[in-house]
Design a protein around this motif. Structure first.
Motif, PDB file in Angstrom:
ATOM      1  N   SER A 145       0.840  -1.203   0.000  1.00 44.98           N
ATOM      2  CA  SER A 145       0.000   0.000   0.000  1.00 44.98           C
ATOM      3  C   SER A 145       0.871   1.247   0.000  1.00 44.98           C
ATOM      4  O   SER A 145       1.922   1.287   0.642  1.00 44.98           O
ATOM      5  N   THR A 146       0.436   2.267  -0.712  1.00 46.96           N
ATOM      6  CA  THR A 146       1.166   3.524  -0.758  1.00 46.96           C
ATOM      7  C   THR A 146       0.641   4.482   0.303  1.00 46.96           C
ATOM      8  O   THR A 146      -0.418   4.253   0.907  1.00 46.96           O
ATOM      9  N   ARG A 147       1.376   5.560   0.509  1.00 45.93           N
ATOM     10  CA  ARG A 147       0.965   6.581   1.468  1.00 45.93           C
ATOM     11  C   ARG A 147      -0.417   7.131   1.113  1.00 45.93           C
ATOM     12  O   ARG A 147      -1.278   7.304   1.977  1.00 45.93           O
ATOM     13  N   VAL A 196      -3.086   4.566   2.015  1.00 43.27           N
ATOM     14  CA  VAL A 196      -3.300   4.485   3.465  1.00 43.27           C
ATOM     15  C   VAL A 196      -4.165   5.651   3.923  1.00 43.27           C
ATOM     16  O   VAL A 196      -5.120   5.480   4.707  1.00 43.27           O
ATOM     17  N   ARG A 197      -3.858   6.840   3.454  1.00 52.92           N
ATOM     18  CA  ARG A 197      -4.636   8.013   3.856  1.00 52.92           C
ATOM     19  C   ARG A 197      -6.069   7.944   3.352  1.00 52.92           C
ATOM     20  O   ARG A 197      -7.000   8.396   4.030  1.00 52.92           O
ATOM     21  N   SER A 238       6.886  15.327   9.790  1.00 52.58           N
ATOM     22  CA  SER A 238       7.277  13.992   9.328  1.00 52.58           C
ATOM     23  C   SER A 238       7.951  13.988   7.971  1.00 52.58           C
ATOM     24  O   SER A 238       8.537  12.987   7.579  1.00 52.58           O
ATOM     25  N   LYS A 239       7.863  15.089   7.229  1.00 55.12           N
ATOM     26  CA  LYS A 239       8.410  15.154   5.872  1.00 55.12           C
ATOM     27  C   LYS A 239       7.914  13.987   5.020  1.00 55.12           C
ATOM     28  O   LYS A 239       8.649  13.423   4.213  1.00 55.12           O
ATOM     29  N   GLU A 240       6.638  13.634   5.234  1.00 55.12           N
ATOM     30  CA  GLU A 240       5.968  12.585   4.452  1.00 55.12           C
ATOM     31  C   GLU A 240       6.544  11.199   4.697  1.00 55.12           C
ATOM     32  O   GLU A 240       6.249  10.258   3.955  1.00 55.12           O
ATOM     33  N   GLN A 241       7.374  11.043   5.750  1.00 57.32           N
ATOM     34  CA  GLN A 241       7.986   9.740   6.024  1.00 57.32           C
ATOM     35  C   GLN A 241       7.104   8.846   6.887  1.00 57.32           C
ATOM     36  O   GLN A 241       7.293   7.637   6.921  1.00 57.32           O
ATOM     37  N   TYR A 242       6.154   9.424   7.586  1.00 57.03           N
ATOM     38  CA  TYR A 242       5.239   8.635   8.409  1.00 57.03           C
ATOM     39  C   TYR A 242       3.967   9.437   8.653  1.00 57.03           C
ATOM     40  O   TYR A 242       3.942  10.669   8.521  1.00 57.03           O
ATOM     41  N   ASP A 243       2.908   8.724   9.016  1.00 60.67           N
ATOM     42  CA  ASP A 243       1.651   9.329   9.442  1.00 60.67           C
ATOM     43  C   ASP A 243       1.255   8.731  10.776  1.00 60.67           C
ATOM     44  O   ASP A 243       1.475   7.532  11.028  1.00 60.67           O
ATOM     45  N   VAL A 244       0.629   9.541  11.629  1.00 59.21           N
ATOM     46  CA  VAL A 244       0.089   9.071  12.897  1.00 59.21           C
ATOM     47  C   VAL A 244      -1.426   9.240  12.863  1.00 59.21           C
ATOM     48  O   VAL A 244      -1.932  10.333  12.559  1.00 59.21           O
ATOM     49  N   PHE A 245      -2.143   8.160  13.170  1.00 56.53           N
ATOM     50  CA  PHE A 245      -3.601   8.170  13.208  1.00 56.53           C
ATOM     51  C   PHE A 245      -4.074   7.742  14.596  1.00 56.53           C
ATOM     52  O   PHE A 245      -3.399   6.950  15.269  1.00 56.53           O
ATOM     53  N   ARG A 246      -5.202   8.261  15.018  1.00 56.44           N
ATOM     54  CA  ARG A 246      -5.823   7.768  16.244  1.00 56.44           C
ATOM     55  C   ARG A 246      -7.140   7.105  15.871  1.00 56.44           C
ATOM     56  O   ARG A 246      -8.111   7.766  15.510  1.00 56.44           O
ATOM     57  N   LEU A 247      -7.158   5.778  15.946  1.00 53.89           N
ATOM     58  CA  LEU A 247      -8.305   4.984  15.528  1.00 53.89           C
ATOM     59  C   LEU A 247      -8.443   3.768  16.425  1.00 53.89           C
ATOM     60  O   LEU A 247      -7.442   3.193  16.886  1.00 53.89           O
TER      61      LEU A 247
END
Length: 352
Positions: A146-148, A151-152, A173-182
């Motif tokens: 899966s790509t960024r 995922v989004r 993050s410079k697009e290197q990671y995402d943080v989600f609260r789920l």
């Protein structure tokens, strides 16, 4: 005079910024990056090709993964699972390492294939998980391919900050990671900028565990220092296993040299491969009694943990080359903390 039959030193410094305070508007300055240089009759490309041809290729992990209804499962383990059930399925951990949440990462793998980290609460239930290998499943259909953007589209907009008390820590993050609260958890999805922005690692932290952390940076101590050092070593080897490369051996002499450099940088607020006495990594490793044919050094500072440091290093070309260099056989990692509790990481690679 240095007695080097082959000297290849890849010097690179992390171009990763630390979180900024809520009211700070200015951007932190980029840290220096030193280009690789060579001092040998045999070029780095020739060396890499020669050693790669000689190296034993390690098998890729092949866990029997089952479908899950959970947002993420790693080797079929999900948040809230009992420790007894986990250990019945995947065995006992090979190492325990202090982490930034005040618990311990339990490390599971088979020669670094099938690599995963688990944390348990006081009742013996899983409250944290991580892997940087394609051994996870997702009830939402997210995979290692899966790509960024995908995922989004599935998980929605990522968080822009993390609240700790009265402070908002902004994610740069410079697009290197995402943080989600789920689903009562904080999900961090890391991406490989060199591989089409595909998912490269997943960290899942239960709400209770994250909410108990008073600050983005942990309270420094000897156990945390050692935990960060060993974890960066393990993450390096788990990545090499995923790429089919020979595993590195832990080297205490390189660890000692790396620690001294991290301590000097942390205490004197600078960030460079050259120390205050003008010594290069070559000089420092030789002074530490290390004989080598080929050597390299990675530096990073200000990341929240070894996980974030490693994933950031993998997204930086020069660091990535060191981590994935077939010629290296040994690694020592040294960590120190500055007054703001930010960790400085020094990783010394070599082959003798």
């Amino acid at each position: 005079m240095r007695k080097l039959f082959l000297a290849v030193l890849l010097l690179t410094a992390a171009v990763l910024t630390k979180p900024v305070w809520e009211d700070e508007a200015e951007q932190l300055a980029s840290l220096e990056v030193l280009a690789p240089f060579f001092d040998a009759a045999e070029s780095a490309k020739e060396l890499t090709e020669r050693v790669a041809g000689e190296a034993e290729v390690l098998p890729a992990p092949a866990p029997a993964l089952e479908p899950t209804e959970a947002l993420f499962a790693i080797r079929n383990v999900t948040l809230g699972m009992e420790k007894d059930e986990v250990q019945q399925d995947i065995g006992l951990p090979l190492r325990l390492m202090e982490n930034e949440y005040g618990t311990q990462w339990h490390s599971y793998h088979d020669d670094y294939s099938g690599y995963m980290l688990l944390s348990f609460d006081s009742g013996g239930r899983v409250n944290g998980m991580f892997t940087n290998q394609d051994i996870f499943t997702s009830g939402k259909g997210i995979t290692g391919d899966s790509t960024r953007e995908e995922v989004r589209s599935i998980l929605g907009a990522p968080l822009s900050y993390l609240q700790k008390g009265n402070i908002q820590y902004l994610f740069d993050s410079k697009e290197q990671y995402d943080v989600f609260r789920l689903d009562s958890a904080y999900i961090t999805v890391f991406y490989d900028l060199h591989e089409n922005n595909n998912v490269t690692a997943v960290q899942v932290i239960a709400d209770d565990l994250e909410n108990e952390r008073p600050s983005i940076y942990a309270e420094p101590g000897d156990a945390l220092k050692e935990g960060y050092e060993l974890l960066l070593f393990e993450l390096t080897n788990s990545t090499r296993a995923e790429f089919g490369l020979p595993l590195l051996e832990w080297n205490p002499d390189a660890q000692a040299v790396a620690r001294l450099h991290s301590e000097e940088m942390a205490e004197n607020s600078y960030f460079s491969h050259t120390n205050m006495a003008g010594r290069s990594p070559f000089d420092r490793m030789e002074a530490g009694g290390i004989s080598f044919y080929v050597a390299g050094e990675n530096l990073a500072y200000g990341q929240y943990s070894s996980v974030f440091a490693h994933e950031g290093l993998m997204n930086s070309k020069g660091h990535r080359e060191n981590i994935l260099k077939p010629a290296f056989r040994h690694l020592g990692v040294g960590v120190a903390f500055n007054k703001e509790k930010q960790p400085f990481f020094t990783a010394n690679f070599f082959d003798d």
